[in-house]
Design an enzyme around this catalytic site. Sequence first.
Site, PDB file in Angstrom:
ATOM      1  N   GLU A 100      -7.304   0.636  10.074  1.00  0.00           N
ATOM      2  CA  GLU A 100      -5.917   0.321  10.400  1.00  0.00           C
ATOM      3  C   GLU A 100      -4.995   1.435   9.902  1.00  0.00           C
ATOM      4  OE1 GLU A 100      -2.732  -2.793   8.332  1.00  0.00           O
ATOM      5  OE2 GLU A 100      -4.861  -2.947   7.912  1.00  0.00           O
ATOM      6  N   ASP A 208     -10.109   4.507  -9.038  1.00  0.00           N
ATOM      7  CA  ASP A 208      -9.433   5.803  -8.865  1.00  0.00           C
ATOM      8  C   ASP A 208      -7.941   5.534  -8.651  1.00  0.00           C
ATOM      9  OD1 ASP A 208      -8.975   8.500  -8.569  1.00  0.00           O
ATOM     10  OD2 ASP A 208      -9.926   8.682  -6.609  1.00  0.00           O
TER      11      ASP A 208
HETATM   12  P1  ADP Z   1      -9.215  11.413   0.475  1.00  0.00           P
HETATM   13  O1  ADP Z   1     -10.426  10.532   0.589  1.00  0.00           O
HETATM   14  O2  ADP Z   1      -9.411  12.763   1.061  1.00  0.00           O
HETATM   15  O3  ADP Z   1      -8.627  11.467  -0.915  1.00  0.00           O
HETATM   16  P2  ADP Z   1      -7.208   9.446   1.245  1.00  0.00           P
HETATM   17  O4  ADP Z   1      -7.958   8.188   1.536  1.00  0.00           O
HETATM   18  O5  ADP Z   1      -6.501   9.502  -0.070  1.00  0.00           O
HETATM   19  O6  ADP Z   1      -8.115  10.726   1.438  1.00  0.00           O
HETATM   20  O7  ADP Z   1      -6.177   9.648   2.418  1.00  0.00           O
HETATM   21  C1  ADP Z   1      -5.409  10.828   2.566  1.00  0.00           C
HETATM   22  C2  ADP Z   1      -3.940  10.476   2.826  1.00  0.00           C
HETATM   23  O8  ADP Z   1      -3.843   9.761   4.052  1.00  0.00           O
HETATM   24  C3  ADP Z   1      -3.380   9.550   1.749  1.00  0.00           C
HETATM   25  O9  ADP Z   1      -2.724  10.257   0.767  1.00  0.00           O
HETATM   26  C4  ADP Z   1      -2.423   8.682   2.531  1.00  0.00           C
HETATM   27  O10 ADP Z   1      -1.131   9.250   2.511  1.00  0.00           O
HETATM   28  C5  ADP Z   1      -2.929   8.692   3.935  1.00  0.00           C
HETATM   29  N1  ADP Z   1      -3.635   7.455   4.284  1.00  0.00           N
HETATM   30  C6  ADP Z   1      -4.773   6.959   3.738  1.00  0.00           C
HETATM   31  N2  ADP Z   1      -5.167   5.832   4.330  1.00  0.00           N
HETATM   32  C7  ADP Z   1      -4.242   5.593   5.312  1.00  0.00           C
HETATM   33  C8  ADP Z   1      -4.095   4.577   6.311  1.00  0.00           C
HETATM   34  N3  ADP Z   1      -4.975   3.582   6.448  1.00  0.00           N
HETATM   35  N4  ADP Z   1      -3.027   4.665   7.139  1.00  0.00           N
HETATM   36  C9  ADP Z   1      -2.137   5.675   7.025  1.00  0.00           C
HETATM   37  N5  ADP Z   1      -2.228   6.674   6.126  1.00  0.00           N
HETATM   38  C10 ADP Z   1      -3.259   6.637   5.283  1.00  0.00           C
END
Ligand code: ADP
Length: 301
Positions: A100, A208
């Site tokens: 999502e 984390d």
């Molecule tokens: P990584 O595994 O590389 O650390 P993240 O899961 O932290 O990546 O996601 C990278 C960025 O994408 C996050 O900092 C956030 O701003 C954005 N993000 C993460 N999940 C979602 C989501 N479901 N919908 C919109 N943006 C998201």
Amino acid sequence: MMGLKSYDSLKAAVCACFGSDVGIADSTSVSGGDINRAACLLLSNGERVFVKSNTLENKSFFEAEEAGLAAIASAGKIATPKLICKGCDPGSGTSFLMMEMIDPARPVRDYWEVFGRELAALHLADTEKLVPGGRYGFTGDNYIGATEQINTPKDTWTAFFRECRLEPQFRMAENCFDSALLKDILKLLDRIEDILIEPERPSLIHGDLWSGNIMTGHDGKAMLIDPAAYAGCAEADLAMTELFGRLPDVFYRSYDEVYHIQPGYEGRRDLYNLYHLLNHLNLFGRGYLMSVINTVKRYTA
Ligand code: ADP
């Protein structure tokens, strides 16, 4: 636990999940992650989805992320993004996890208060289905950033924290330390039982929990993303919220009303965070070395 359906291309995944006539109209990259590439896909039916991707070899990152998000979701205490599917896309040489899309939203007025209560409720939830016997660990190993995180169940938190958290990170960073410091590290590992306490119970923790992994959902409440989840000590999650600057005080107060923070937490906090500092040292380099050394020295002085 039923796993997500897996597809052998991103296109096939979109067709299977949204309809055979639906395609990808546009893709916008999303910044902010340290480990994976991330994008918002606009589909031809107007829907948008969030997709994280990495190399084919790293598809286990997403299996682990799925397990962590599913565990937090099934506790039912705090929202996580709904997972859609996962897979590999040999055409682009990537593996992916589709979920999502969380759009920027206005936080509710009592955002931190609610989040404090919800996190405490998560920490009080039963972990028996994940790791039976009141032990510490998880259903499988996962990752903290890109570093493998060992989750072999242990009877005590102190043994778990020593053997599955600090020791592997110290081993990876071994070349950074001189012989005097290596002695201090052994001394510290020997003293874990004197510094930490055994919690009343294992808690499912995010693992984390820095502010970048807290997003605001469409209802204005906090959502957790990108976990390194396991059944551990709740204090480790609280500590991580303080590693790069604290959350607002009201968060800690409302957390404490639901799940009392044990006396002496402040004295244990930096030892929990030593794990994350070591991981940063191992992932991002020597900029974190002095913080690691100072923490080791403080606990062995
Ligand atoms: P990584 O595994 O590389 O650390 P993240 O899961 O932290 O990546 O996601 C990278 C960025 O994408 C996050 O900092 C956030 O701003 C954005 N993000 C993460 N999940 C979602 C989501 N479901 N919908 C919109 N943006 C998201």
